[in-house]
Design an enzyme around this catalytic site. Structure first.
Site, PDB file in Angstrom:
ATOM      1  CG  ASP A  20      -1.820   1.162   1.307  1.00  0.00           C
ATOM      2  OD1 ASP A  20      -2.342   1.552   0.252  1.00  0.00           O
ATOM      3  OD2 ASP A  20      -2.007   1.700   2.414  1.00  0.00           O
ATOM      4  CE  LYS A  21      -0.186   7.364  -2.471  1.00  0.00           C
ATOM      5  NZ  LYS A  21      -0.029   8.396  -1.406  1.00  0.00           N
TER       6      LYS A  21
END
Length: 825
Positions: A515-516
């Site tokens: 995930d960012k």
């Protein structure tokens, strides 16, 4: 000695799609995560899908004295039945889901079976000081299998704890049955404070030493040609001095139909006496007891890893009383909302939030961070961390039994109970090995004299040597010691691995999805750009200050970043009148009677103030992964501001480390595709996908699944739940929500340093290497001495060394993981 294995299908095993040791069910489309596969499925510990619910299912396993291992070597998961396990009560050698009426069996976050009492049932935890290895587990399991009212069993050998689900009134029968095996069960009160397994019982060194002297004198008298009666008397005295316990345990094992190491050793020593090998019988018994003590001490070192974690927590804390005074009290008595004062150099007694003061705190016991972390009012602190300097007061947020440290200890203990794939293989192999070698020993004793007229003495002697070698002690003990050492080494570095299966299979990771927000980036947008655009007629207030004043009235993260940048610069914000939120576009308001609008590209277009030059600049900022907003007075654009979620300084190094380890990376984010591509270029991600909904992330994970390698997912444990559940190994960033991470992830990074994944992979590879070395050592030494025994070149005392010597070697090799775990590159 770890010489006989339990013959049940392991209730805590995961990662293999067996009938019992099942598979991870895909996250259901309605947003529920069904942990399938009986009480053994690996989906436990996975986060729920979008709605956050978990349905922990159970299949059924019927173990009738043999394995039902249906290994499907492919990358598909199989969704089994759901609901609570109700296994038949007729199976023998059964696991908690495989042999008794299991009551309610649920899965812990780490993949270990958690027994729960069903209607009309009770749950008891018994500490059994003599329960060190699968030898005792097998005896206890077989004994309790015939006790009326026993519904389910769960063994934690490293902590010497047996958990029993039983009917009312059955506990006395259970304890009596265990006592009949020569063991002393100690009931543990419900909710009792967690304490480490006690060390091995005190040893009568005088008896052991005296037996050694007597055995040596027996050997000496034999070589000196003294009367055989003197030699025999010295040998019998040596055997009685140290061998009574071995004979007693051996008799109990034989009486219960179990050929463990004590039974085999008793038969071998007795056989040596019957054929007149008095000195050798005495020496064998002496060497066996010495080696067994050394092995017990070595295993205690692994147990001491848990004891060391417990010792991190202080015994007392300074607590504010109702009258404002401060008083020292036991840390175990701390309650939520108590206020505790910490002085320089003191350990923090419980999790909490600082209410006054500031300091630097050494969080390495929890997060593995090498440097102290600055803490001020409002910051969290964790039990067992050390206040380096300064003094502060904190409000307790978790009682002693529910602190982050307690959760870590519980998770490590649960992980110790979960058998890794190699251990499950060894369990199956050892069930075949021991009876086969015993059968060969019988044939060696009988066939040569009958068929080839060889001397009975030589044949029986060879058979006795084979009996000693028959127990797979080294083989059985090699895997749990290595896995526990690896798990503990990881926890000391702020990496909480929820089961041996993940530690062992981490080495096969080929793809890692990330995930960012909050993983690669800080998760807190900051202002990166601010420029005047057209301010020729704006004479009253600076455009940037007007923009910050409007932004301060909004709760949108982009607006807050602009406002915070102005505040951090020490600017006094202006009053805003007639403030209005424009959903999906921005905000508007009046400053000094002039109407202004602050918003995105869409708002500028609606106002008719956009231009090709403005559009090109906005495109440029978005290509850099930034979110841009503009300030307008309705006639023209006055200023531009850009906000971005900044990349963590360690992210690029972490990705480079993963690539060096042969792991490819994939970023999955709900942000727009240009932003995703910009961040990917900045940190070196192989592939990036933007505009990802939870179901899109799940599909992305499934597209990377393959039999040839494992796929991991790194996220916050909640928003990325479907992908985390579907991945082979789910990693959670722990600093933002440590308790949640511990409960939901397969592997929890106790701080937000992605470089720890590289450390985990190296530790996984080192653990696998040690496991292979141990198996090779155990089997190799056994093979050599089996050959020597078959050809008549092995003495009984050499056979003892073959057995216990191999055990000591594999234990020592496994403990190396504790001393020198791989560091982050």
């Amino acid at each position: 000695m770890s010489c006989a294995t339990n013959k049940h299908t392991d209730p805590t095993a995961s990662g293999q799609p067996d009938a019992c040791c099942g598979t991870k069910a895909p996250a259901a489309s309605h947003g529920h995560d069904h942990a399938a596969g009986g009480c053994c499925g690996p989906a436990q510990g996975k986060a729920a899908a979008a709605d956050g619910h978990r349905h922990e299912g159970a299949g059924h396993d019927h173990d009738h004295g043999h394995d039902h291992d249906h290994d499907h070597d492919h990358g598909h998961d199989h969704n089994h039945s759901h609901g609570h396990a109700r296994a038949p009560a007729h199976a023998h050698g059964a696991s908690p889901c495989c042999g008794h009426d299991a009551g309610d069996i649920q899965m812990s976050a780490g993949g270990a079976a958690v027994l729960q009492a069903g209607p009309g049932q009770l749950l008891a935890r018994l500490r059994i000081g003599q329960m060190d290895c699968p030898t005792e587990e097998t005896l206890i399991r077989k004994k309790l299998d015939s006790v009326d009212g026993v519904h389910a069993l769960d063994f934690n050998l490293m902590q010497r704890i047996l958990t029993v689900v039983h009917a009312e009134g059955a506990l006395d029968r259970i304890t009596a049955a265990i006592k009949s095996l020569g063991m002393t069960p100690e009931p543990l009160a419900e909710g009792a404070a967690r304490t480490p397994a006690p060390a091995a019982a005190r040893v009568n060194w005088w008896a052991i030493g005296g037996a050694g002297v007597l055995a040596g004198l027996s050997e000496a008298s034999h070589f000196a040609g003294m009367h055989w009666g003197v030699t025999a008397a010295l040998a019998v005295a040596a055997i009685l001095a140290c061998g009574i316990s071995t004979y007693r345990k051996g008799w109990i094992a034989v009486r219960n139909g179990n050929l463990n190491i004590n039974a085999l050793m008793s038969i071998a020593v007795t056989g040596a006496v019957l054929i007149g090998q008095w000195p050798e019988a005495a020496m064998v018994m002496f060497l066996f007891n010495v080696a067994e003590l050394i092995e017990a001490r070595s295993l205690d070192r692994a147990r001491n890893a848990i004891r060391g974690l417990l010792d991190l927590a202080p015994e007392t804390a300074t607590v504010r009383q109702a009258d404002g005074s401060w008083q020292s009290m036991p840390a175990a008595q701390l309650q939520v909302d108590d206020v505790v004062r910490v002085r320089p150099g003191e350990r923090i007694a419980a999790d909490g939030i600082i209410v006054s003061g500031r300091s630097a705190v050494d969080q390495s016991p929890i997060t593995g961070e090498s440097l102290p972390v600055e803490k001020a009012e409002g910051d969290p602190v964790y039990a067992a961390t050390v206040n380096a300097a300064g003094s502060f007061d904190y409000r307790v947020t978790a009682a002693a039994g529910n602190t982050t440290l307690a959760r870590i200890i519980h998770a490590v203990e649960q992980a110790q109970g979960a058998r890794a794939p190699t251990q499950r293989f060894i369990d199956r192999f050892s069930r075949i090995y021991t009876p086969v070698v015993v059968g060969v020993a019988v044939l060696v004793a009988v066939l040569p004299p009958l068929l080839w007229s060889q001397p009975w003495f030589d044949a029986i002697y060879r058979a006795l040597a084979l009996l000693i070698i028959a127990c797979p002690c080294a083989l059985v003990i090699s895997t749990p010691v290595s896995i526990v050492s690896g798990l503990t080494a990881a926890s000391r570095r702020g990496i909480l691995v929820k089961g041996g299966v993940y530690l062992e299979e981490g080495r096969n990771l080929k793809w890692l999805a990330l995930d960012k927000t909050g993983t690669l980036t800080h998760g807190k947008p900051v202002q990166t750009d601010l420029q005047d655009w057209d301010v020729s007629d704006l004479t009253r207030q600076p455009a940037a200050l007007v923009a910050a004043s409007l932004a301060a009235r909004s709760d949108h993260p982009v607006s807050l970043a602009v406002a915070n940048a102005a505040r951090d610069a020490g600017k006094a914000l202006l009053d805003v009148d007639d403030f209005t939120a424009l959903p999906g576009r921005g905000v508007s308001g009046k400053v000094d009677g002039v109407a202004f609008q602050l918003g995105n590209r869409r708002l500028m277009r609606e106002l008719g103030v956009s231009s090709p030059k403005l559009e090109a600049r906005l495109d440029e900022l978005e290509q850099q992964g930034k979110s841009a907003i503009a300030l307008s007075d309705g006639q023209r654009v006055l200023a531009l501001a850009a906000v971005a979620d900044t990349v963590k300084p360690t992210s690029a190094a972490a990705i480079a480390d993963l690539h060096a380890l042969g792991v490819r990376t994939l970023m999955l984010t709900g942000d727009n595709t240009p932003t995703a591509q910009a961040i990917a270029r900045q940190v070196g991600i192989d592939e990036a996908r933007g505009d990802q909904l939870p179901e899109d992330k799940l599909a992305a994970i499934e597209s990377k699944l393959a039999p040839a390698g494992k796929v991991g997912m790194v996220g916050d444990g909640i928003n990325d739940a479907p992908a985390l559940a579907r991945a082979d190994i789910g990693f959670a960033m722990g600093a933002a929500g440590t308790g949640t991470a511990i409960e939901t992830a397969d592997v929890a990074l106790m701080d937000d340093d992605l470089r720890k994944i590289g450390t985990f992979l190296r530790l996984s590879r080192a653990t696998h290497s040690v496991l292979i070395q141990n198996i090779a050592l155990a089997l190799g030494i056994k093979a050599v001495f089996l050959t020597l025994a078959m050809t008549g070149n092995a003495t009984l005392w050499m056979a003892v060394f073959a057995d216990v010597g191999a055990s000591l070697l594999v234990v020592a090799n496994g403990l190396r993981l504790l001393r020198a775990a791989p560091q982050t590159a």
